[in-house]
Design a protein around this motif. Sequence first.
Motif, PDB file in Angstrom:
ATOM      1  N   HIS A  59      41.742  35.394  38.709  1.00  0.00           N
ATOM      2  CA  HIS A  59      42.341  34.720  37.549  1.00  0.00           C
ATOM      3  C   HIS A  59      41.281  33.910  36.790  1.00  0.00           C
ATOM      4  N   LEU A  60      40.505  33.135  37.533  1.00  0.00           N
ATOM      5  CA  LEU A  60      39.504  32.279  36.894  1.00  0.00           C
ATOM      6  C   LEU A  60      38.381  33.113  36.284  1.00  0.00           C
ATOM      7  N   ALA A  61      38.029  34.214  36.923  1.00  0.00           N
ATOM      8  CA  ALA A  61      36.990  35.101  36.374  1.00  0.00           C
ATOM      9  C   ALA A  61      37.402  35.637  35.012  1.00  0.00           C
ATOM     10  N   HIS A  62      38.677  35.956  34.863  1.00  0.00           N
ATOM     11  CA  HIS A  62      39.159  36.427  33.561  1.00  0.00           C
ATOM     12  C   HIS A  62      39.089  35.318  32.514  1.00  0.00           C
ATOM     13  N   ARG A  63      39.341  34.078  32.913  1.00  0.00           N
ATOM     14  CA  ARG A  63      39.212  32.952  31.978  1.00  0.00           C
ATOM     15  C   ARG A  63      37.761  32.801  31.531  1.00  0.00           C
TER      16      ARG A  63
ATOM     17  N   LYS B 130      32.430  37.068  40.266  1.00  0.00           N
ATOM     18  CA  LYS B 130      33.300  38.153  39.817  1.00  0.00           C
ATOM     19  C   LYS B 130      33.175  38.390  38.312  1.00  0.00           C
ATOM     20  N   ALA B 131      32.819  37.363  37.561  1.00  0.00           N
ATOM     21  CA  ALA B 131      32.616  37.512  36.116  1.00  0.00           C
ATOM     22  C   ALA B 131      31.255  38.126  35.801  1.00  0.00           C
ATOM     23  N   GLY B 132      30.456  38.363  36.837  1.00  0.00           N
ATOM     24  CA  GLY B 132      29.145  38.969  36.651  1.00  0.00           C
ATOM     25  C   GLY B 132      28.034  37.969  36.421  1.00  0.00           C
TER      26      GLY B 132
ATOM     27  N   ALA C 236      45.659  31.323  28.720  1.00  0.00           N
ATOM     28  CA  ALA C 236      44.534  31.857  29.484  1.00  0.00           C
ATOM     29  C   ALA C 236      44.901  33.203  30.088  1.00  0.00           C
ATOM     30  N   PRO C 237      44.004  34.169  30.025  1.00  0.00           N
ATOM     31  CA  PRO C 237      44.283  35.464  30.638  1.00  0.00           C
ATOM     32  C   PRO C 237      44.366  35.339  32.152  1.00  0.00           C
ATOM     33  N   ARG C 238      45.296  36.071  32.746  1.00  0.00           N
ATOM     34  CA  ARG C 238      45.462  36.045  34.192  1.00  0.00           C
ATOM     35  C   ARG C 238      45.631  37.478  34.690  1.00  0.00           C
ATOM     36  N   SER C 239      45.021  37.756  35.807  1.00  0.00           N
ATOM     37  CA  SER C 239      45.197  39.055  36.442  1.00  0.00           C
ATOM     38  C   SER C 239      44.778  38.931  37.896  1.00  0.00           C
TER      39      SER C 239
END
Length: 292
Positions: A40-44, A75-77, A132-135
């Motif tokens: 979830h936080l990585a997508h944010r 995870k966000a790279g 915020a985007p969540r997945s």
Amino acid sequence: MPVSVHAVIAAQAAERPHHTAVRAHDGALTYTALDEQANHLAHRLRAQGVTPGDTVAVCLEPSARQITALLAVLKAGAAYLALDPAHPGPTRPSTLLHHTGAKAVITQELFAAPLRPHPGLLLLDAHPTHKAPRSPRPPEVHVPAHAPAYLLPMAGPSRKPWAVCVPHKALTALTEDARFLPVHPSDTALSCAPAHTPGSALGVWAPLMKGARLLLAPTGLTPAELTALMAEEHTTLARLSLRTFTALATTGLRTLRTLRTLVLTQAPLSADQLQLLRRELPITELIQTTTL
């Protein structure tokens, strides 16, 4: 075998979803919960403009929240730069953040004051100004083995701040090399070194990459309180500096009979300390190594 730290941990989450991954003063997370919250936080972070190869600073105390944030950065790279909330950098935080080119800063309101000039501030305890985007699934980001995992801040020439870049492959290789930290999936592994200090990364990521239970000690514990925590949580693996071990020895080591392996860094035990360890913890394996 997966090449990145977070891919190895994701594999552990798939294999042992309901096992405890992190235990800290702010609660416990299973491997599934840790993996999904970090996603979830990585997508944010991605929505905030973080891209592969960027640096993201994380200024949080040792906690389940901190581990989630560090994992989310991977995870966000991006690579993380851990800052000490009490002393966010070797110089002014803004100088260190500028020098490392940090795209974002993850923190909470309590520690935000010296970091507010940064345009990419992300407060975990504040409501986002936009949805915020969540997945529960990770961002689709390819992270090669040679990509940076974290930056270790240091004082460079003329005391100017700089950072050493450590790639994912260094951490995965050290995790597989049992000479430095022999983690078993059944272990409760203590981490009491702050994330911004040398050697701390191995103590955090190796247990999680091996499917063990990571126990985070709060900052500021007295030796007696740390010993009590280790005994209460049935710690089986601990990586300690010689200074920390010396402090613990003054409180008595007999309550730590569950300790399977003790890894000591920075300097070897004296003859008297070794004799004490063998008398108090006769079956505990001792590994003495330098800080990595």
